[in-house]
Design an enzyme around this catalytic site. Structure first.
Site, short mmCIF file in Angstrom:
data_model
loop_
_atom_site.label_atom_id
_atom_site.label_comp_id
_atom_site.label_asym_id
_atom_site.label_seq_id
_atom_site.Cartn_x
_atom_site.Cartn_y
_atom_site.Cartn_z
N ASP A 352 3.28 25.19 25.36
CA ASP A 352 4.61 25.16 24.75
C ASP A 352 5.11 26.56 24.39
O ASP A 352 4.34 27.41 23.96
CB ASP A 352 4.48 24.30 23.48
CG ASP A 352 5.82 23.88 22.91
OD1 ASP A 352 6.85 24.33 23.43
OD2 ASP A 352 5.80 23.11 21.94
N LYS A 459 1.22 20.16 32.56
CA LYS A 459 0.85 19.31 31.42
C LYS A 459 2.15 18.68 30.92
O LYS A 459 3.04 19.38 30.46
CB LYS A 459 0.20 20.17 30.35
CG LYS A 459 -0.16 19.44 29.07
CD LYS A 459 -0.90 20.38 28.12
CE LYS A 459 -1.08 19.78 26.74
NZ LYS A 459 -1.64 20.76 25.80
N ASP A 461 3.97 16.57 28.34
CA ASP A 461 3.77 16.15 26.95
C ASP A 461 4.88 15.22 26.49
O ASP A 461 5.93 15.10 27.14
CB ASP A 461 3.73 17.42 26.07
CG ASP A 461 2.86 17.25 24.83
OD1 ASP A 461 2.59 16.10 24.45
OD2 ASP A 461 2.46 18.27 24.26
N MET A 462 4.69 14.59 25.35
CA MET A 462 5.69 13.66 24.77
C MET A 462 5.34 13.53 23.30
O MET A 462 4.37 12.90 22.96
CB MET A 462 5.55 12.31 25.49
CG MET A 462 6.65 11.34 25.25
SD MET A 462 6.39 10.39 23.74
CE MET A 462 7.58 9.12 23.94
N CYS A 509 0.02 13.80 28.46
CA CYS A 509 -0.27 14.18 27.08
C CYS A 509 0.81 13.56 26.21
O CYS A 509 1.94 13.40 26.66
CB CYS A 509 -0.24 15.71 26.96
SG CYS A 509 -0.48 16.34 25.29
N ASP A 531 -5.34 15.74 20.22
CA ASP A 531 -5.14 17.09 19.68
C ASP A 531 -6.32 17.50 18.82
O ASP A 531 -6.45 18.66 18.45
CB ASP A 531 -3.85 17.14 18.84
CG ASP A 531 -2.62 17.36 19.71
OD1 ASP A 531 -2.78 17.69 20.90
OD2 ASP A 531 -1.50 17.20 19.19
C1 GLA Z 1 1.23 18.51 21.57
C2 GLA Z 1 0.05 18.61 22.50
C3 GLA Z 1 -0.66 19.92 22.31
C4 GLA Z 1 0.29 21.05 22.56
C5 GLA Z 1 1.49 20.91 21.65
C6 GLA Z 1 2.55 21.93 22.00
O1 GLA Z 1 0.83 18.38 20.27
O2 GLA Z 1 -0.81 17.52 22.33
O3 GLA Z 1 -1.77 20.01 23.17
O4 GLA Z 1 0.68 21.05 23.90
O5 GLA Z 1 2.08 19.63 21.74
O6 GLA Z 1 3.66 21.82 21.20
#
Ligand code: GLA
Length: 711
Positions: A352, A459, A461-462, A509, A531
């Protein structure tokens, strides 16, 4: 094999039989789901009998749907248990009574939804005696798993209130249920409990399958253990809000049913239109929870996850998230790449913060163009540096989200779900993926980045759950369709990106493992498990996850200590060992390691490459349960039983410890195995039944054994 004989359907997997019949009044009844049986006439199992207060359908005598074991239950026809489908007609009437209307070999996949590949297909048609509605029940027979789904076709206008994927009525018995519950950073904790009368209902109303409850439920005969006893597993291939119900009836029979959650669901179906339910995998075993997990893992690896990933070595990644969070620039990232390269890592993943104006979690989502202020020269220098080291480059996206402070939101505030003022979650809104133009807009941005650079890993994510449940793109009467249409949009984007960029490896993710489900696995071969990267927590999370998913699907990283989620300090070796029980990687500043630690990483990666094939294709045996005892141990055994890998952990050091044994599992009793670390050679039977001394170690310390069969 599928056989139709004397009004009875026999679905014969290798490890189970599933038998249904059409009874003398034309209703489809479920007769057997369990260990294999022959093609006998099992009609006696569903002999109708009178029961007080049991309504009798107009076309039957004695027989009542109230007590009949059914395949798919209507509503308002005398069966007061959990209905499979409910819909209202234009006059407001809601009753439905499903009668058998024929069958066909073959079937249709659920449009727009994740689907298992292969299996022998059967379609059974039901017709509603109360409305012009036809239901197609689909079955796909695999060796150890049966997949079911359904299609509702309207011959008159209806409004669907519920459309479950399946329902199955099991005979009277003393059962227990296992669910995987949790929360962020503590996903998939196994919970077993006896099934009492009434309904146990689990699910998610969050617009995602969720950290809180996994779309999986097991039902077991009381007394079932890890390797013995009857266990049924039910697993939805769906990533949105869901419900799974286990209901023990007045006659002690148990109905298991489920599918899309209907707390806030409705679907308008016009004449000639159809609604497809998501698929569900049903599995039966008499080899306990371990047998169920191995059956599901084999099925997911061979028939749900894309075929090309079964044997393809997984990238060993170094991810910058816990090393930098949002605080990075080109120099810092180049240094991380340089630090990772000599250790054996093969992919660097930029997490991110690389896009829009994203320096914290308050801005930038939706603006998928490189932040040139932060990354001078864009992504190209990073990709080039990876290439120079013989490494690949990966990148993070959160395609379904938008920040209020973003160009996308400023241009299209209506693209977000709900109307202002809205709830935020991690300061962000969810994009309305029920609208094809929104999905298209995100596709164009993500695809542009993937086309412009040599990116080999994404990756996806959400990071928040759904609120408001309102779409600017839907008329009032269709607002109840939003959540499911949103999932169709997510799947459409996932399908398009994975098809258009076949060389890119996608990892799913959702704030860790908030969308760890079989639906996502149809597009993404692995998912960030949690996480929480603390090795003790992870031992439990991975243990829980393994009930329903293969270890190859679990992305597992070694991270820094004190751990960022728990503050705990665990040995470096423990972090490596636990992360080796999945798709391994690193998530810490590799540049800050001591020379000794760098050496340890090199050794861990080399050791991992040795067991990588076992992780990808081996059979998992859970040996010591960290939720009920002081030890954790899991074991992977190759399909040919020639090699095995065991990892164990002591949770708390035991003072004045005494000798304990650990029994291995899954080996060939007739083979002799060398346990390399112990310098010991023993028969498989000895290792499984007499066992080995359990190492006595310090807090959160781990051990690993490699077993090799003698030729
Ligand atoms: C989520 C993901 C993490 C990371 C953060 C970035 O929490 O699970 O691994 O990528 O977002 O903001």
């Amino acid at each position: 094999m599928i056989l139709h004989k004397n009004n009875t359907f026999y679905l014969q997997g290798k490890t189970y039989s599933y038998v249904m019949r059409v009874n003398e009044w034309g209703y489809l009844e479920h007769l057997h789901f369990g260990a294999p049986v022959g093609e006998d006439d099992l009609g006696y199992l569903a002999a109708a009998r009178e029961l007080s207060f049991a309504p009798v359908p107009p076309d039957a005598k004695i027989f009542s749907l109230d007590t009949s074991p059914q395949e798919y239950a209507g509503y308002g026809q005398g069966d007061f248990r959990t209905p499979s489908a409910m819909y209202t007609r234009s006059d407001g009437g809601i009753a439905s009574r499903f009668r058998y209307a024929g069958y066909a070999l073959g079937g249709e996949l659920p449009q727009g939804l994740p689907a298992a590949r292969g299996g022998e297909l059967l379609t059974i048609y039901l017709e509603d005696a109360c409305a012009k509605v036809r239901i197609a029940l689909f079955y796909a027979v695999f060796d150890a798993v049966l997949v079911r789904w359904a299609k509702i076709e309207a011959g008159e206008r209806i409004s669907i209130k519920r459309a479950y994927s399946f329902s199955v009525d099991l005979p009277a018995g003393d059962y227990g249920t296992l669910v995987l519950h949790g929360r962020h950073a503590a996903e998939r904790t196994p919970e077993k409990r006896p099934l009492g009368h009434g309904a146990l209902s689990v699910g998610s109303r969050r617009g995602a399958s969720s950290h809180q409850m996994n779309p999986f439920l097991a039902l077991y005969a009381q007394g079932a253990g890890e390797e013995t006893g009857e266990v049924y597993g039910f697993e939805l291939l769906y990533s949105g809000s869901f419900t799974l119900v286990a209901e023990r009836s007045q006659t002690e029979t148990v109905r298991i049913a489920g599918g899309v959650d209907d707390t806030n669901f409705s679907w308008q179906l016009g004449v000639g239109e159809a609604f497809y339910t998501p698929q569900v995998a049903l599995c039966y075993t008499n080899s306990g929870f371990g047998g169920m997990s191995r059956a599901l893992a084999d099925f997911l690896r061979s028939s749900v996850i894309a075929e090309k990933y079964l044997h393809m070595p997984r990238p060993i990644v170094a991810n910058n998230w816990e090393a930098t969070y949002f605080d990075f620039d080109r120099g810092k990232l180049l240094a991380l790449i340089d630090a990772a390269a000599p250790l054996g890592v093969d992919t660097f993943v930029l997490d991110d913060g690389w896009f829009g104006k994203r320096d914290s979690d308050t801005t930038g989502l939706g603006d998928w163009y490189v932040n040139l202020k932060k990354l001078e020269g864009g992504l190209a220098p990073l990709v080039a540096r990876c290439k120079a080291h013989g490494m690949r480059f990966g990148i993070w996206f959160e395609p379904e989200m938008v920040s209020e402070d973003s160009d996308l939101y400023r241009a299209h505030p209506d693209y977000a779900i709900g109307r202002a003022p809205r709830c935020t979650g991690r300061n962000q809104y969810i994009l309305d993926f029920s609208r094809p133009e929104v999905v298209e807009c995100v596709y164009a941005q993500v695809a542009a980045i993937l086309r412009a650079h040599e990116i080999s890993y994404v990756k996806w994510d959400m990071n928040r759950h759904m609120t408001e449940f309102f779409s600017e793109g839907l008329p009032a009467a269709r607002q109840g369709e939003l959540q499911h249409r949103y999932m169709l949009g997510v799947y459409a984007l996932a399908r398009r990106l994975t098809e258009d960029f076949p060389e890119v490896f996608f990892e799913g993710c959702s704030g860790g493992g908030g969308r760890f489900d079989a639906g996502m696995l149809a597009y993404f071969p692995q998912i960030w498990t949690s996480d929480n990267t603390d090795s003790l927590s992870r031992a439990g999370i991975q243990w829980g996850t393994s009930y329903a998913y293969p270890v190859s699907a679990m992305s597992c990283h070694v991270s820094a200590c004190p751990n960022h989620q728990t503050g705990r300090v665990t040995p470096f070796s423990s972090r490596g060992h636990i992360a080796s029980l999945g798709a391994t990687g690193y998530e810490l500043d590799l540049g800050k390691l001591t020379e000794k630690e760098r050496e340890a990483v090199r050794a861990q990666i080399a050791a991992y490459r040795r067991v990588a094939a076992l992780v990808q294709t081996g059979d998992l045996y859970r040996l010591l349960d960290p939720f009920t005892g002081n030890y954790f141990a899991e074991m992977l055994v190759a399909k040919d039983k020639k090699t095995a890998y065991v990892v164990g952990m002591t949770v708390h050091a035991v003072p004045a410890d005494f000798p304990r044994r650990i029994r291995l599992a899954g080996l060939d009793g007739a083979k002799k195995y060398r346990v390399e670390e112990l310098g010991l050679t023993c028969g498989g039977g000895t290792l499984m039944h007499a066992g080995l001394p359990l190492p006595s170690l310090g807090d959160c310390a781990t051990w690993a054994w490699h077993l090799v069969a003698e030729a």
